[in-house]
Design a protein around this motif. Structure first.
Motif, mmCIF file in Angstrom:
data_model
loop_
_atom_site.group_PDB
_atom_site.id
_atom_site.type_symbol
_atom_site.label_atom_id
_atom_site.label_comp_id
_atom_site.label_asym_id
_atom_site.label_seq_id
_atom_site.Cartn_x
_atom_site.Cartn_y
_atom_site.Cartn_z
ATOM 1 N N LYS A 46 0.829 -1.318 0.084
ATOM 2 C CA LYS A 46 0.067 -0.073 0.111
ATOM 3 C C LYS A 46 0.810 1.343 0.039
ATOM 4 C CE LYS A 46 -3.828 2.378 2.470
ATOM 5 N NZ LYS A 46 -4.662 2.164 3.833
ATOM 6 N N CYS A 92 -15.663 -2.640 -10.377
ATOM 7 C CA CYS A 92 -15.802 -1.276 -9.740
ATOM 8 C C CYS A 92 -15.673 -0.300 -11.078
ATOM 9 C CB CYS A 92 -14.319 -0.920 -9.002
ATOM 10 S SG CYS A 92 -14.516 -1.906 -7.467
ATOM 11 N N GLU A 123 -13.493 3.132 -5.776
ATOM 12 C CA GLU A 123 -14.137 2.102 -5.497
ATOM 13 C C GLU A 123 -13.158 0.949 -5.382
ATOM 14 O OE1 GLU A 123 -16.791 1.695 -8.383
ATOM 15 O OE2 GLU A 123 -18.293 3.095 -7.531
ATOM 16 N N ASP A 138 -10.811 1.517 -2.379
ATOM 17 C CA ASP A 138 -11.415 1.082 -1.183
ATOM 18 C C ASP A 138 -11.819 -0.252 -0.819
ATOM 19 O OD1 ASP A 138 -11.470 3.779 -0.664
ATOM 20 O OD2 ASP A 138 -13.585 4.314 -1.213
ATOM 21 N N LEU A 139 -12.389 -0.894 -2.139
ATOM 22 C CA LEU A 139 -12.451 -2.470 -1.924
ATOM 23 C C LEU A 139 -11.301 -3.321 -1.381
ATOM 24 C CD1 LEU A 139 -14.838 -4.569 -2.352
ATOM 25 C CD2 LEU A 139 -14.206 -4.672 -4.590
ATOM 26 N N LYS A 140 -9.999 -2.957 -2.030
ATOM 27 C CA LYS A 140 -8.819 -3.549 -1.697
ATOM 28 C C LYS A 140 -8.820 -3.507 -0.167
ATOM 29 C CE LYS A 140 -6.068 -3.578 -5.821
ATOM 30 N NZ LYS A 140 -4.793 -3.237 -6.377
ATOM 31 N N ASN A 141 -8.756 -2.173 0.392
ATOM 32 C CA ASN A 141 -8.665 -1.702 1.616
ATOM 33 C C ASN A 141 -9.309 -2.687 2.639
ATOM 34 O OD1 ASN A 141 -6.204 0.123 1.855
ATOM 35 N ND2 ASN A 141 -7.796 1.452 0.765
ATOM 36 N N LEU A 142 -10.789 -2.621 2.268
ATOM 37 C CA LEU A 142 -11.807 -3.314 3.038
ATOM 38 C C LEU A 142 -11.400 -4.732 3.227
ATOM 39 C CD1 LEU A 142 -14.534 -3.251 4.615
ATOM 40 C CD2 LEU A 142 -15.640 -3.268 2.396
ATOM 41 N N HIS A 143 -11.306 -5.277 1.973
ATOM 42 C CA HIS A 143 -10.857 -6.665 1.729
ATOM 43 C C HIS A 143 -9.504 -7.358 2.716
ATOM 44 C CE1 HIS A 143 -10.527 -10.796 0.041
ATOM 45 N NE2 HIS A 143 -9.388 -10.340 -0.103
ATOM 46 N N LYS A 192 -8.274 -5.600 5.221
ATOM 47 C CA LYS A 192 -8.417 -5.433 6.686
ATOM 48 C C LYS A 192 -9.440 -6.260 7.332
ATOM 49 C CE LYS A 192 -8.353 -0.285 6.677
ATOM 50 N NZ LYS A 192 -9.363 1.090 6.573
ATOM 51 N N ALA A 193 -10.289 -6.848 6.475
ATOM 52 C CA ALA A 193 -11.190 -8.234 6.953
ATOM 53 C C ALA A 193 -10.232 -9.421 7.175
ATOM 54 C CB ALA A 193 -12.580 -8.222 5.856
ATOM 55 N N LYS A 225 -8.062 -9.200 10.425
ATOM 56 C CA LYS A 225 -8.694 -9.410 11.794
ATOM 57 C C LYS A 225 -8.732 -10.854 12.037
ATOM 58 C CE LYS A 225 -11.445 -5.227 11.848
ATOM 59 N NZ LYS A 225 -12.592 -4.601 11.630
#
Length: 120
Positions: free
Chosen positions: A27, A101, A106, A109-114, A116-117, A120
């Motif tokens: 990133k 996308c 988009e 943001d989708l890469k970041n969301l994926h 982060k999930a 966790k």
């Protein structure tokens, strides 16, 4: 993960490849890569593209393509360029996740969301 990346150096013409590992490393490198190409690319990734609009009697609406000026086309081209860079740095699995996308924002943001999930 390809451990040779740090040893061999990086290309200044090719985006850093994301192999699914060490996301924060990728990133940071991708952020700087996009900024080095054109700082407006990074702005579009973070804030989204500015879609051409027009105002008639105080009402803002999308501008018809036949009314686009050079700046409108430049902004749209920058979004396409940012999307291209983001597509060039992923393998087939990640490509399938982000290919629907419409904007570079988009995709980012989708890469970041994926990621982060996954962390966790």
């Amino acid at each position: 993960m390809n451990l040779n990346v740090g040893l061999e150096g990086s290309s200044i013409t090719r985006p850093p490849f994301f192999d699914g590992n060490n996301y924060s490393f990728w990133k940071t490198r991708m952020t700087i890569f996009l900024q080095s190409l054109d700082y407006q690319l990074w702005n579009i990734v973070v804030n989204g593209p500015r879609m051409p609009t027009r105002t008639i009697e105080g009402v803002v609406s999308p501008k018809p393509e036949n009314e686009y000026n050079d700046n409108d086309f430049r902004m749209l081209q920058l979004n396409s360029k940012a999307k291209h860079v983001l597509f060039c740095d992923v393998g087939p699995n990640e490509f399938n996740r982000i290919s629907s996308c419409d904007t570079a924002k988009e995709m980012w943001d989708l890469k970041n969301l994926h990621m982060k999930a996954r962390i966790k």
